[in-house]
Write a protein that holds these residues in place. Sequence first.
Motif, PDB file in Angstrom:
ATOM      1  N   CYS A  74      43.725  59.087  44.751  1.00 36.23           N
ATOM      2  CA  CYS A  74      43.264  57.850  44.128  1.00 36.23           C
ATOM      3  C   CYS A  74      43.559  57.915  42.637  1.00 36.23           C
ATOM      4  O   CYS A  74      42.707  58.297  41.824  1.00 36.23           O
ATOM      5  CB  CYS A  74      41.765  57.659  44.368  1.00 36.23           C
ATOM      6  SG  CYS A  74      41.394  57.104  46.020  1.00 36.23           S
ATOM      7  N   SER A  75      44.782  57.573  42.296  1.00 39.02           N
ATOM      8  CA  SER A  75      45.214  57.663  40.910  1.00 39.02           C
ATOM      9  C   SER A  75      46.414  56.719  40.780  1.00 39.02           C
ATOM     10  O   SER A  75      46.974  56.286  41.787  1.00 39.02           O
ATOM     11  CB  SER A  75      45.610  59.118  40.671  1.00 39.02           C
ATOM     12  OG  SER A  75      46.349  59.251  39.504  1.00 39.02           O
ATOM     13  N   THR A  76      46.807  56.417  39.557  1.00 39.88           N
ATOM     14  CA  THR A  76      47.966  55.535  39.407  1.00 39.88           C
ATOM     15  C   THR A  76      49.265  56.334  39.425  1.00 39.88           C
ATOM     16  O   THR A  76      50.299  55.828  39.836  1.00 39.88           O
ATOM     17  CB  THR A  76      47.886  54.706  38.110  1.00 39.88           C
ATOM     18  OG1 THR A  76      47.563  55.595  37.051  1.00 39.88           O
ATOM     19  CG2 THR A  76      46.849  53.618  38.211  1.00 39.88           C
ATOM     20  N   THR A  83      50.342  58.488  45.666  1.00 38.75           N
ATOM     21  CA  THR A  83      49.076  57.835  45.291  1.00 38.75           C
ATOM     22  C   THR A  83      48.840  56.593  46.156  1.00 38.75           C
ATOM     23  O   THR A  83      49.765  56.100  46.810  1.00 38.75           O
ATOM     24  CB  THR A  83      49.104  57.377  43.813  1.00 38.75           C
ATOM     25  OG1 THR A  83      49.960  56.231  43.719  1.00 38.75           O
ATOM     26  CG2 THR A  83      49.596  58.471  42.894  1.00 38.75           C
ATOM     27  N   ILE A  85      48.514  53.749  45.068  1.00 42.05           N
ATOM     28  CA  ILE A  85      49.327  52.668  44.494  1.00 42.05           C
ATOM     29  C   ILE A  85      50.711  52.650  45.165  1.00 42.05           C
ATOM     30  O   ILE A  85      51.291  51.596  45.404  1.00 42.05           O
ATOM     31  CB  ILE A  85      49.455  52.841  42.955  1.00 42.05           C
ATOM     32  CG1 ILE A  85      48.064  52.816  42.287  1.00 42.05           C
ATOM     33  CG2 ILE A  85      50.386  51.801  42.333  1.00 42.05           C
ATOM     34  CD1 ILE A  85      47.292  51.530  42.416  1.00 42.05           C
ATOM     35  N   PHE A  98      44.812  49.629  39.626  1.00 40.93           N
ATOM     36  CA  PHE A  98      44.320  51.006  39.699  1.00 40.93           C
ATOM     37  C   PHE A  98      43.206  51.080  40.745  1.00 40.93           C
ATOM     38  O   PHE A  98      42.569  50.067  41.042  1.00 40.93           O
ATOM     39  CB  PHE A  98      43.800  51.465  38.321  1.00 40.93           C
ATOM     40  CG  PHE A  98      42.620  50.663  37.834  1.00 40.93           C
ATOM     41  CD1 PHE A  98      41.319  51.051  38.106  1.00 40.93           C
ATOM     42  CD2 PHE A  98      42.821  49.472  37.127  1.00 40.93           C
ATOM     43  CE1 PHE A  98      40.239  50.300  37.670  1.00 40.93           C
ATOM     44  CE2 PHE A  98      41.745  48.703  36.698  1.00 40.93           C
ATOM     45  CZ  PHE A  98      40.449  49.124  36.966  1.00 40.93           C
ATOM     46  N   ARG A 102      37.101  56.959  43.121  1.00 42.00           N
ATOM     47  CA  ARG A 102      37.994  57.928  43.755  1.00 42.00           C
ATOM     48  C   ARG A 102      37.465  58.442  45.067  1.00 42.00           C
ATOM     49  O   ARG A 102      36.280  58.757  45.186  1.00 42.00           O
ATOM     50  CB  ARG A 102      38.161  59.137  42.835  1.00 42.00           C
ATOM     51  CG  ARG A 102      39.130  58.863  41.717  1.00 42.00           C
ATOM     52  CD  ARG A 102      39.118  59.975  40.703  1.00 42.00           C
ATOM     53  NE  ARG A 102      39.904  59.528  39.559  1.00 42.00           N
ATOM     54  CZ  ARG A 102      41.063  60.056  39.207  1.00 42.00           C
ATOM     55  NH1 ARG A 102      41.566  61.071  39.863  1.00 42.00           N
ATOM     56  NH2 ARG A 102      41.720  59.583  38.177  1.00 42.00           N
ATOM     57  N   ILE A 113      41.276  48.447  45.103  1.00 41.22           N
ATOM     58  CA  ILE A 113      42.312  48.524  44.064  1.00 41.22           C
ATOM     59  C   ILE A 113      42.318  47.190  43.332  1.00 41.22           C
ATOM     60  O   ILE A 113      42.343  46.132  43.965  1.00 41.22           O
ATOM     61  CB  ILE A 113      43.685  48.822  44.702  1.00 41.22           C
ATOM     62  CG1 ILE A 113      43.636  50.198  45.382  1.00 41.22           C
ATOM     63  CG2 ILE A 113      44.794  48.798  43.658  1.00 41.22           C
ATOM     64  CD1 ILE A 113      44.865  50.529  46.207  1.00 41.22           C
ATOM     65  N   ASP A 115      42.990  45.071  39.179  1.00 38.63           N
ATOM     66  CA  ASP A 115      43.411  45.152  37.785  1.00 38.63           C
ATOM     67  C   ASP A 115      42.316  44.559  36.897  1.00 38.63           C
ATOM     68  O   ASP A 115      42.545  44.277  35.731  1.00 38.63           O
ATOM     69  CB  ASP A 115      44.759  44.434  37.570  1.00 38.63           C
ATOM     70  CG  ASP A 115      44.765  43.019  38.122  1.00 38.63           C
ATOM     71  OD1 ASP A 115      43.763  42.589  38.732  1.00 38.63           O
ATOM     72  OD2 ASP A 115      45.781  42.331  37.953  1.00 38.63           O
TER      73      ASP A 115
END
Length: 234
Positions: A74-76, A83, A85, A98, A102, A113, A115
């Motif tokens: 769970c990260s960009t 990820t 993403i 993003f 997490r 997710i 923005d």
Amino acid sequence: MERLDKFISNQTGISRADVKKEIRAKRVSVGGIIAKSGDMKIDPETDVVTISGKEITYKRYLYIMMNKPAGYVCSTDDNTAPTVIDLLPDELKRKGLFPAGRLDKDTEGFVLITDDGEFAHDILSPSKHVAKKYLCRLEKKAEKEYENAFKSGITISGGEECKPALIKFTDDENLVYLTIFEGKFHQIKRMFEAVGNRITYLKRLSMGGLFLDENLALGECREILHKEIEKIKS
Ligand code: URA
């Protein structure tokens, strides 16, 4: 008012350089007229922008529900693993997305997710007590004592104190539901370690009043509908 190339890039995830190419190829129109340049100013709320004849529907923010598979972080971006993403389909890609909160790499289930930084901050704030329900498979049988231990706020490794959490037993003695109202690092794994057990499988089922859509297979996602967004806070 916003620059046309920035608007298209933000809404679609297409790079500014590629947007410029689309404009040069006369594939972008504003209000039915072929756009000449990326620096023209448009009103995102009212101008109809199309790319290759397809209208770009303007959304100030995007909210996506994903059924995260194990193996994704769970990260960009990450140098060691793909990820969440990376799993987004093209039609849901845009700049600035993003994961709000997490899950561990080996945990499955509901990841939000977005923005919308303000919304994410709001639902992640410990003071908001947003409930998160998990399905937990345990190495050893779940003991009745866990109920009180978790309800009264258990102390986990490092001396951290957890807020009261709710356990629900099932017919399978190694399978329980656990609802927590915060999100400490590896919290559920550490809670079960504190009572002498171990998590062998973990899946997040809900955030607030919004449940993971059963129609989403692992790795799939869908946009969260406007009316569902407030459910997360409830
Ligand atoms: N608790 C954990 O231990 N891991 C997760 O991924 C989520 C909650």
